[in-house]
Design an enzyme around this catalytic site. Structure first.
Site, PDB file in Angstrom:
ATOM      1  N   HIS A 143     -13.710   0.356   0.036  1.00  0.00           N
ATOM      2  CA  HIS A 143     -13.212   1.515  -0.278  1.00  0.00           C
ATOM      3  C   HIS A 143     -12.117   1.983  -1.214  1.00  0.00           C
ATOM      4  CE1 HIS A 143     -10.065   2.388   2.923  1.00  0.00           C
ATOM      5  NE2 HIS A 143     -10.843   1.181   3.343  1.00  0.00           N
TER       6      HIS A 143
ATOM      7  N   ASN B 224       0.759  -1.098   0.033  1.00  0.00           N
ATOM      8  CA  ASN B 224       0.049  -0.011   0.026  1.00  0.00           C
ATOM      9  C   ASN B 224       0.678   1.158   0.035  1.00  0.00           C
ATOM     10  OD1 ASN B 224       0.529  -1.269   2.592  1.00  0.00           O
ATOM     11  ND2 ASN B 224      -0.455   0.419   3.633  1.00  0.00           N
TER      12      ASN B 224
ATOM     13  N   CYS C 157      -2.989   5.386   7.850  1.00  0.00           N
ATOM     14  CA  CYS C 157      -3.135   4.723   9.189  1.00  0.00           C
ATOM     15  C   CYS C 157      -1.825   5.219  10.101  1.00  0.00           C
ATOM     16  CB  CYS C 157      -3.239   3.222   9.426  1.00  0.00           C
ATOM     17  SG  CYS C 157      -4.533   2.685   8.001  1.00  0.00           S
TER      18      CYS C 157
HETATM   19  N1  PLP Z   1      -4.764  -3.963   4.253  1.00  0.00           N
HETATM   20  C1  PLP Z   1      -4.135  -2.738   3.081  1.00  0.00           C
HETATM   21  C2  PLP Z   1      -3.084  -3.342   2.203  1.00  0.00           C
HETATM   22  C3  PLP Z   1      -4.605  -1.779   3.319  1.00  0.00           C
HETATM   23  O1  PLP Z   1      -4.028  -0.871   2.528  1.00  0.00           O
HETATM   24  C4  PLP Z   1      -5.645  -1.496   4.148  1.00  0.00           C
HETATM   25  C5  PLP Z   1      -6.271   0.011   4.262  1.00  0.00           C
HETATM   26  O2  PLP Z   1      -5.538   1.032   3.634  1.00  0.00           O
HETATM   27  C6  PLP Z   1      -6.133  -2.317   4.840  1.00  0.00           C
HETATM   28  C7  PLP Z   1      -5.623  -3.658   4.742  1.00  0.00           C
HETATM   29  C8  PLP Z   1      -7.266  -2.196   5.767  1.00  0.00           C
HETATM   30  O3  PLP Z   1      -8.497  -1.949   5.097  1.00  0.00           O
HETATM   31  P1  PLP Z   1      -9.960  -1.480   5.893  1.00  0.00           P
HETATM   32  O4  PLP Z   1      -9.504   0.205   5.781  1.00  0.00           O
HETATM   33  O5  PLP Z   1     -11.171  -1.435   4.923  1.00  0.00           O
HETATM   34  O6  PLP Z   1     -10.049  -2.025   6.965  1.00  0.00           O
END
Ligand code: PLP
Length: 375
Positions: A189, A139, A313
């Protein structure tokens, strides 16, 4: 969120409000909508059957369910999990939690591009390994991991393979038919669907313990009255993504290349973080040496440009990105890294706008930077 997605969802907040578990017609209408969305989500990733899709509250829950669910179900078989050092915290912190519960976790390293080496996964396997969890694409830097190779190793050794595909689904074509993936997480999302909805693909026959206990919803795998509107939104987003993913990917990649070329021609001392070729078409992580990513972002925000350092995050924590650290990016470059995430509404004009407002910001910040002066 896409207009089409919102339109599809709206009736399920008001007019079609039956509880999908009820036997009356109002309930059955909601049930049909859920079944239809399940089919669309399964189709997007090439699942063999829609029954392999379990809706969750998002990517985080899907990751938790996959990892804790397998750890729980297989605890008499073994207690070792292999993952990578660059996973999202939804995976990393789940693994950390399991370590406290007595499980052993190996966090394999990555190379300078953020690529997991399939051989490292192979070498980490012990007789106690019950699960391998490696993300489809990262990400923060966009690197696409060698999922087919890792899947082949997992299959050969008879170990379950989970992939967090939250960033990859809808950005690159994914077809589970030619993979050895047993569990896959996705999130609404990230595909222009609603927040607070996601899914876990669970290959038929995979042993997994539910993590949410209660009623018999979601084929007994995830209790709780279904978020019908959210599920419908995810389904519609999945349908559109399936139709458009290849074309959209090409468009975004061209835009990203154009933008990166512009950046490197207008600004000195920049460094690409992530794989130059095996990367998501929309993700571009760049270090502006001698600067702090946060100050660039704040200045661009004032120009109406929304960006993040690393992942949303962890931003705000001023902690150095664990992904860049694992890739061996030196602190001077890691500090000055920002992530450009392009989306389907971005245009060449948007890129030109950023290319116009950004160079003076970088110059001004560098003029003030004691680090740049020393150079
Ligand atoms: N895994 C990855 C690689 C992400 O980029 C994200 C969110 O940005 C998540 C998990 C978490 O997903 P959610 O925001 O739907 O809980």
């Amino acid at each position: 969120m896409r207009e089409e997605v919102l339109e599809a969802m709206l009736p399920y907040y008001k007019d079609i409000y039956g509880n999908a578990s009820s036997v009356h017609e109002f309930g059955r209408a909601s049930r049909r909508a859920i079944d239809d969305a399940r089919l669309k989500a399964a189709d997007l990733i090439g699942a063999a059957s829609q029954e392999e899709i379990v809706f969750t509250s998002g990517g985080t829950e899907a990751d938790n369910f996959a990892i804790k669910g397998v750890a729980n179900a297989l605890k008499t078989k073994g207690n070792h999990i292999i993952t990578s050092a660059i996973e999202h915290h939804a995976v990393l912190n789940t693994c950390k939690f399991l370590e406290k519960e007595g499980y052993k976790v190996t966090y394999v390293k990555v190379d300078k591009d953020g690529m997991v080496r399939a051989d490292d996964i192979k070498n980490a396997i012990t007789k106690d390994t019950i699960l391998i969890s490696v993300m489809y694409a990262n990400n923060e830097v966009g690197t696409i991991e060698p999922i087919a190779d890792i899947g082949a190793i997992a299959k050969e050794k008879g170990i379950y393979f989970h992939t967090d595909a939250v960033q990859a689904v809808g950005k690159i074509p994914i077809n589970l038919k030619d993979s050895n993936i047993d569990l896959l997480s996705l999130s609404g999302h990230k595909i222009y669907g609603p927040k607070g909805i996601g899914a876990l693909y669970i290959r038929k026959g995979t042993r997994i313990t539910p993590q949410m206990h209660g009623g018999h919803h979601e084929m007994g795998k995830r209790a709780g009255t279904e978020n019908v509107a959210g599920i419908v939104g995810l389904g519609e987003a999945a349908r559109l993504a399936k139709k458009e993913v290849a074309q959209e990917g090409k468009k975004l990649k061209a835009l990203k290349d154009y933008f990166y070329k512009g950046i490197t021609s207008k600004i000195s001392d920049v460094k690409l973080n992530g794989s130059p070729d095996k990367s998501l078409p929309n993700t571009l992580n760049i270090s502006f040496t001698y600067l702090e990513g946060e100050s660039i972002i704040l200045n661009l925000d004032m120009e109406g440009v929304a960006l993040s350092t690393g992942s949303a995050c962890t931003s705000g924590s001023l902690e150095q990105s664990h992904v860049l650290t694992a890739m061996g990016v030196d602190p001077v470059n890691a500090q000055g890294s920002i992530r450009f995430s392009l989306g389907r509404d971005n245009t060449k004009e948007d890129m030109d706008y950023v290319l116009e407002v950004m160079p003076p910001i970088i110059k001004r910040l560098r003029d003030m930077s004691p680090l740049f002066e020393k150079k």
